[in-house]
Design a protein around this motif. Structure first.
Motif, mmCIF file in Angstrom:
data_model
loop_
_atom_site.group_PDB
_atom_site.id
_atom_site.type_symbol
_atom_site.label_atom_id
_atom_site.label_comp_id
_atom_site.label_asym_id
_atom_site.label_seq_id
_atom_site.Cartn_x
_atom_site.Cartn_y
_atom_site.Cartn_z
ATOM 1 N N GLU A 20 24.239 68.297 89.051
ATOM 2 C CA GLU A 20 24.778 69.719 89.564
ATOM 3 C C GLU A 20 23.390 70.995 89.452
ATOM 4 O O GLU A 20 23.329 71.542 89.115
ATOM 5 C CB GLU A 20 26.072 70.296 89.020
ATOM 6 N N SER A 21 22.111 70.014 88.578
ATOM 7 C CA SER A 21 20.970 71.026 87.731
ATOM 8 C C SER A 21 20.600 72.425 89.189
ATOM 9 O O SER A 21 20.514 71.812 89.729
ATOM 10 C CB SER A 21 20.008 70.021 87.990
ATOM 11 N N PHE A 22 20.596 73.140 87.770
ATOM 12 C CA PHE A 22 20.529 74.594 88.427
ATOM 13 C C PHE A 22 18.878 74.813 89.512
ATOM 14 O O PHE A 22 18.022 75.519 89.627
ATOM 15 C CB PHE A 22 20.216 75.353 87.276
ATOM 16 N N ASN A 23 17.903 73.806 88.152
ATOM 17 C CA ASN A 23 16.443 73.258 88.378
ATOM 18 C C ASN A 23 16.256 72.752 89.824
ATOM 19 O O ASN A 23 15.420 72.902 90.678
ATOM 20 C CB ASN A 23 15.658 72.737 87.683
ATOM 21 N N PRO B 94 14.450 72.884 83.285
ATOM 22 C CA PRO B 94 14.627 73.181 82.539
ATOM 23 C C PRO B 94 14.223 73.460 81.177
ATOM 24 O O PRO B 94 12.787 73.028 80.864
ATOM 25 C CB PRO B 94 16.156 72.655 81.972
ATOM 26 N N GLU B 95 14.490 74.221 80.331
ATOM 27 C CA GLU B 95 13.900 74.520 78.698
ATOM 28 C C GLU B 95 14.940 73.221 77.878
ATOM 29 O O GLU B 95 16.098 73.172 77.745
ATOM 30 C CB GLU B 95 13.626 75.622 77.949
ATOM 31 N N TYR B 96 14.011 72.469 76.906
ATOM 32 C CA TYR B 96 14.790 71.784 76.167
ATOM 33 C C TYR B 96 14.869 71.508 75.100
ATOM 34 O O TYR B 96 13.184 71.296 74.699
ATOM 35 C CB TYR B 96 15.028 69.866 76.102
ATOM 36 N N ASN B 97 15.257 72.520 74.080
ATOM 37 C CA ASN B 97 15.022 72.747 72.495
ATOM 38 C C ASN B 97 13.821 73.267 72.548
ATOM 39 O O ASN B 97 12.470 72.675 72.163
ATOM 40 C CB ASN B 97 15.290 71.281 71.672
ATOM 41 N N ARG B 98 13.652 74.588 73.414
ATOM 42 C CA ARG B 98 12.317 75.495 72.830
ATOM 43 C C ARG B 98 10.929 74.803 74.255
ATOM 44 O O ARG B 98 9.933 74.945 74.019
ATOM 45 C CB ARG B 98 11.919 75.572 71.826
ATOM 46 N N SER B 99 11.394 73.506 74.727
ATOM 47 C CA SER B 99 10.597 72.797 74.679
ATOM 48 C C SER B 99 9.869 71.623 76.022
ATOM 49 O O SER B 99 11.470 72.575 77.098
ATOM 50 C CB SER B 99 9.356 71.793 74.133
HETATM 51 C C1 LIG Z 1 19.363 69.135 74.769
HETATM 52 C C2 LIG Z 1 18.919 70.264 75.163
HETATM 53 C C3 LIG Z 1 18.410 71.030 74.981
HETATM 54 C C4 LIG Z 1 18.355 72.432 75.634
HETATM 55 N N1 LIG Z 1 17.538 73.707 75.199
HETATM 56 C C5 LIG Z 1 17.608 74.641 75.866
HETATM 57 C C6 LIG Z 1 17.511 75.949 75.089
HETATM 58 O O1 LIG Z 1 16.047 75.338 74.602
HETATM 59 N N2 LIG Z 1 16.274 76.427 75.605
HETATM 60 C C7 LIG Z 1 17.717 76.987 77.102
HETATM 61 O O2 LIG Z 1 17.164 77.984 77.785
HETATM 62 N N3 LIG Z 1 18.731 75.881 77.091
HETATM 63 C C8 LIG Z 1 18.603 74.463 77.175
HETATM 64 N N4 LIG Z 1 19.571 74.193 76.923
HETATM 65 C C9 LIG Z 1 20.169 73.947 77.945
HETATM 66 C C10 LIG Z 1 19.724 74.536 79.504
HETATM 67 O O3 LIG Z 1 19.237 75.634 79.769
HETATM 68 C C11 LIG Z 1 20.923 74.161 80.314
HETATM 69 O O4 LIG Z 1 21.533 72.645 80.106
HETATM 70 C C12 LIG Z 1 20.771 74.008 81.957
HETATM 71 O O5 LIG Z 1 21.239 74.047 82.795
HETATM 72 C C13 LIG Z 1 20.342 72.697 82.519
HETATM 73 O O6 LIG Z 1 18.910 72.352 83.459
HETATM 74 P P1 LIG Z 1 19.868 71.875 84.674
HETATM 75 O O7 LIG Z 1 20.318 72.865 85.171
HETATM 76 O O8 LIG Z 1 18.572 71.726 85.574
HETATM 77 O O9 LIG Z 1 19.948 70.532 84.605
HETATM 78 C C14 LIG Z 1 19.722 72.544 76.641
HETATM 79 C C15 LIG Z 1 20.108 71.418 77.105
HETATM 80 C C16 LIG Z 1 20.261 69.898 76.593
HETATM 81 C C17 LIG Z 1 21.127 69.016 77.508
#
Ligand SMILES: Cc1cc2nc3c(=O)[nH]c(=O)nc-3n(C[C@H](O)[C@H](O)[C@H](O)COP(=O)(O)O)c2cc1C
Length: 189
Positions: free
Chosen positions: A15-18, A78-83
């Protein structure tokens, strides 16, 4: 002539927003841009030994060949842990090697980050741009695209519900189209 754009989504979530955004962007693109999502979830993690020993996994080879056939790249992440999420960084790394045979160089790109959070994935967006500098992918500067509040953006069919966001996405795709035209022309001259 229409241009083929490879779209890379930095999330594997169903269901990814991206992914929804990547699909929605196609609807805002002019006819001259042909967007196609390239799947990256099946790429084995990059291991330089496999290239050095002349036995790269077929998934890498197929990915590299496929990416070469495109005129430009759109990264929606998306951003994961600011990266940058590992899955996207891995795809970038796989495409960048063996040394001297990168499939990225010289083709135009654009980056959009999408997050449910308020900062809109700014950290991922700019870390990705850092890699694109090294890979010689000229990344569109404006408009920047940090899309926050993603959980409120889509209806059940993945359509954008918010008119202002729709207007922004149209502008973004128009600017990207112009960027692809301009950059490809400059490179081919
Ligand atoms: C490992 C992990 C790290 C994340 N770190 C961040 C972050 O640094 N900044 C942020 O805005 N969201 C963070 N999120 C939340 C994601 O933005 C959120 O899960 C988002 O729905 C992921 O994109 P998607 O919907 O395309 O899967 C993180 C999620 C995960 C699983």
């Amino acid at each position: 002539m229409s241009k083929k754009i490879a779209v890379f989504v930095g999330s594997l979530r169903k269901e990814s927003f991206n992914r929804k955004m990547a699909k929605a962007l196609a609807a805002f693109a002019p006819e001259s841009l042909n967007l196609e999502i390239i799947e990256i979830g099946g790429l084995p993690l990059y291991d330089q030994d496999l290239d050095d020993e002349g036995r790269p996994p077929s998934a890498w080879t197929e990915f590299r060949e496929r990416v070469k056939s495109f005129d430009g790249f759109l990264f929606v992440t998306p951003e994961y842990n600011r990266s940058v999420p590992g899955v996207l960084k891995n795809a970038i790394d796989v495409g960048s090697r063996p040394y001297g045979q990168s499939v990225w160089g010289g083709k135009p790109g654009a980056v959009m980050s999408v997050s449910p959070g308020a900062i809109g994935g700014f950290g991922a967006n700019h870390h990705l741009r850092q890699s694109l500098v090294f890979l010689d992918v000229p990344a569109m500067q404006q408009p920047e695209a940090y899309i926050g509040g993603a959980a409120q953006l889509f209806d059940a069919n993945g359509n954008i519900t918010n008119e202002a966001t729709g207007g922004f996405l149209k502008n973004f795709m128009d600017a990207f189209t112009a960027w692809v035209e301009k950059t490809r022309q400059r490179i081919l001259e």
